[in-house]
Design an enzyme around this catalytic site. Structure first.
Site, mmCIF file in Angstrom:
data_model
loop_
_atom_site.group_PDB
_atom_site.id
_atom_site.type_symbol
_atom_site.label_atom_id
_atom_site.label_comp_id
_atom_site.label_asym_id
_atom_site.label_seq_id
_atom_site.Cartn_x
_atom_site.Cartn_y
_atom_site.Cartn_z
ATOM 1 N N SER A 1 0.816 -1.217 0.000
ATOM 2 C CA SER A 1 0.000 0.000 0.000
ATOM 3 C C SER A 1 0.850 1.268 0.000
ATOM 4 O O SER A 1 0.361 2.327 0.344
ATOM 5 C CB SER A 1 -0.928 0.002 1.222
ATOM 6 N N LYS B 1 -6.558 3.131 8.870
ATOM 7 C CA LYS B 1 -5.690 4.162 8.303
ATOM 8 C C LYS B 1 -6.321 5.546 8.427
ATOM 9 O O LYS B 1 -5.633 6.536 8.711
ATOM 10 C CB LYS B 1 -5.398 3.834 6.840
#
Length: 770
Positions: free
Chosen positions: A677, A720
């Site tokens: 990511s 996140k």
């Protein structure tokens, strides 16, 4: 013969035996250096060879320091090759020799020597000592030497005292310190040693005989006592034990009738009862049969608990015991709704998967409470024996049933909630594969006829509500995973941890420590401080332990300082928990060239990560620093390749790549970093560094990038986003395909963040670099 080879011969270092002149002995020779020495001795020295005594039998290498000074000269009589390429060799020992030096050590030993002779100081003393030694040896009542008859013939055949001493010393039963006979040159001293060893051996033999006599007497008494006891038991059986046994048989027969077993099991139970009745109670088989009958009569063959069908009550219990986990609770209620509607146990096996401490086991307990069923838990961590699941066959001593049937026996119902904990931690070895045995347990098509080796008859598990838990799904074999419906339990957010602590943990720990809510007050700010600065976990176990620590210290203050109330605040929290252990990454509030904020997901939740890029004169290399995993290294390569391929779009001179080295650094010390990511973050940081344009420090981003610039979806968006909000970011860029996951982000976080979906790296660059 002593002089014909100029006092130099091949040599062998022997271990574990002391050769003495005037004797023959056999040993196995296996070391290459020794075999080569024998071959040379046979070819060039008429089979004459030196036998040297090794000081330490465990030494492999031989040198002058590891060999005793006195050895022997011997002749190879017989040599036979063995299947293992070593040799069985018979030596005839000729003389004592003194080792002078090694003239060669490889590939075999060659040694210089001198012959040494026996010294006789007094003929009279020699004669007296020889007579005593010979008398002791020929006395047949004292077996102090091996091969006594042969030794007796030799010493009575008129040989010299020197020969007598060597023959007797070599054949003494005692093997302790026989080197003294080899190194001692005075004949009188050797004979004295023999007399001393003979006397010692006599005392040992007398002591052994005494011990043997005492042991025999004790055994005879024990056998007599055993015989009398057995006779007494037989008499007691004839007088009245028969009635007692009949009463026990009838009791077992009634238990079998009351157990309501299936027909096949009932017939087998009656057969075993018949065997038990005809077997002597003193035989081991009798207790084995009795244990088996006790077990099968205690199984809940037809005993079911009645389920609670009120789904609202189920939801109430789940909400009472667990905060959050809304999707998990909905799936559980759906599962129970189907069961209630169909009046059958659903054929799906639920598997709660997630990191430690997120409430997987307690969810299983809550389901049992909500249904009104018994709860059984079996931890499978470390189980490597298939018999733990299927049981042992009764042919083995100490055979036991498997964990499944044992759990049902403990539950006393045939439809409990059965939690198989840590199913991903089973192991396979030579005892079998317990994971494969679980296939029959968890397969609805098979478990109605579950076969336990101990029971030897099918048992119906179809009414049992099996629930499994796992930390790592990759450790579960694919066939077993295919039989379960996976329900993911992700790590708790800070908001969830706060509510769990406020609504559950604090009240529980206050009760555990004898406190009430008036005596100890923990402010909300304190809870957030504990969560952010003192714990780093997916669940709430460490948070619970820290709250317990505060409670203990509060109890101490109340009792020792006579306080009525203890208030814990952000200012005094370190007095209770010590120094801050963790620091969250905060927004640096400064735009810098080549530095971009990425969003990361760890097993402890979300976090932010600054990625730094710079370049300097070089040869076009890529330097990666900061303990990176393989995935992030590949992401950096892919990001650089994309930037090189589109340098015109970014206004970057192509020469900058060939004339400079590009350095990518991910800080955070030695914390390992990996995960698919970071591609867009790396790409943006490289473009920023090479164009000299800064990126807004309040923007965070996540997503992997392909060589064509496509932004791929990621996991852990909720965590996140929470980390971005906690760090002070105002905007986050996420992959377009993750738009559906925005609803998972808590509302209090969404209202403070601008969330921009992107599908291509060019979209990312347009939003970040102006």
């Amino acid at each position: 013969m002593q002089d014909i080879f100029d006092n130099e011969l091949p040599a062998i270092a022997v271990r574990g035996i002391i050769p003495l002149p005037n004797n023959e002995f056999r040993i196995e020779v296996g070391r290459d250096i020794s075999i080569k020495a024998m071959e040379i001795a046979e070819k060039k020295f008429d089979s004459n060879i030196l036998l040297l005594i090794q000081k330490n039998p465990l030494d492999i290498d031989v040198n002058i320091d590891s060999i005793e000074e006195i050895g022997v000269l011997a002749n190879i009589s017989i040599k036979l090759k063995l299947p293992n390429n070593s040799f069985k060799v018979k030596f005839k020992v000729l003389d004592r020799v003194k080792l002078i030096s090694f003239t060669q050590e490889k590939p075999y030993l060659m040694a210089q020597y001198v012959k040494v002779n026996t010294i006789i100081k007094s003929d009279t003393e020699e004669l007296a000592l020889v007579r005593q030694v010979v008398q002791a040896v020929v006395d047949k009542q004292n077996a102090i030497v091996v091969n006594q008859e042969e030794v007796s013939k030799i010493v009575q055949s008129g040989v010299t005292s020197d020969v007598i001493s060597d023959v007797i010393a070599f054949n003494l039963k005692s093997n302790q310190n026989k080197y003294k006979y080899l190194k001692t040159l005075e004949l009188e001293k050797r004979l004295e040693f023999i007399l001393e060893d003979i006397q010692t051996e006599k005392q040992i033999v007398e002591l052994e005989n005494k011990i043997n006599a005492e042991v025999k007497k004790s055994i005879d008494e024990s056998q007599k006592e055993y015989y009398l006891r057995e006779k007494m038991k037989a008499i007691q059986t004839e007088l009245g034990d028969k009635a007692k046994q009949d009463e026990e048989i009838e009791k077992l027969r009634k238990a079998i009738e009351d157990a309501k077993m299936p027909e096949s099991m009932y017939k087998k139970a009656m057969q075993e009862l018949s065997r038990y009745q005809s077997t002597n109670s003193q035989m081991a088989e009798s207790s084995t049969i009795r244990n088996y009958l006790d077990f099968i009569t205690s199984l809940p063959w037809d005993n079911h608990s009645k389920d609670i069908d009120d789904l609202n009550k189920v939801a109430e219990v789940l909400n009472k015991n667990h905060y959050g986990l809304d999707k998990v609770k909905d799936r559980i209620i759906e599962y129970l709704a189907v069961k209630t509607m169909t009046k059958k146990t659903p054929r799906t096996i639920l598997c709660f998967a997630g990191p430690p401490g997120v409430g997987k086991t307690s969810l299983g307990k809550s389901i049992a409470d909500a249904l009104g069923r018994q709860f059984v838990k079996s931890s499978l961590g470390g189980v490597s024996d298939e018999a733990e699941i299927r049981g042992h066959r009764r042919t083995y001593i100490g055979a036991l049933p498997g964990r499944i049937l044992k759990g049902l026996k403990d539950a006393k119902t045939s439809n409990p909630v059965f939690l198989l904990d840590e199913i991903d931690k089973m192991a396979s070895n030579y005892r079998g594969d317990p994971a494969s045995a679980m296939l029959e347990v968890l397969d609805p098509e098979q478990n109605s006829q579950f076969s336990d080796n101990y029971l030897e008859e099918p048992y119906d598990l179809s009414q049992v509500l099996f629930i499994t838990t796992a930390n790592d799904l990759s450790n579960i074999p694919a066939p077993l995973r295919d039989r379960m419906e996976i329900i993911e339990l992700s790590s708790y957010t800070e908001f969830e941890k706060f509510n769990i602590a406020k609504n559950h943990l604090i009240s529980r720990e206050l009760e555990n420590h004898g406190l009430n809510s008036e005596q100890l007050i923990i402010n909300d700010d304190v809870l957030y401080a504990i969560i952010q600065n003192f714990t780093r976990e997916a669940g709430v176990r460490e948070l619970d332990r820290l709250i317990a620590t505060i409670c203990r210290k509060a109890v101490k203050e109340i009792l020792m300082n006579k306080k009525d109330q203890v208030v814990v605040t952000s200012d005094n929290i370190t007095a209770y928990l010590g120094k801050v252990k963790f620091f969250n990454n905060l927004n640096r509030n400064q735009n810098q060239v080549g530095i971009v904020t990425g969003l990361a997901y760890t097993q402890f939740g979300g976090d932010t990560l600054d990625i730094e890029v710079t370049y300097y004169p070089g040869k076009g290399g890529l330097v990666l620093t900061g303990k990176l995993g393989d995935v992030m290294k590949e992401s950096a390569q892919a990001a650089l390749s994309f930037v090189k391929a589109h340098h015109n779009d970014f206004g970057i001179n192509s020469n900058i790549f060939s004339e400079n080295d590009i350095h990518v650094h991910v800080p955070e010390g030695a914390v390992p970093k990996d995960g698919p990511s970071a591609g867009v973050t790396l790409t943006t940081a490289i473009v920023s560094a090479l164009t000299g344009k800064s990126v807004d420090s309040h923007i965070g981003m996540t997503g992997e990038v392909t060589l064509r610039g496509a932004v791929l979806p990621i996991g852990g968006l909720k965590e996140k986003a929470i980390a971005a909000h906690r760090s002070g970011l105002t905007t986050i860029l996420i992959p377009k395909e993750n738009e559906n996951d925005i609803d998972d982000i808590p509302a209090e976080v969404r209202e403070h963040l601008t969330i921009i979906p992107v599908s291509n790296v060019m979209d990312v660059i347009s939003h970040t670099i102006k």
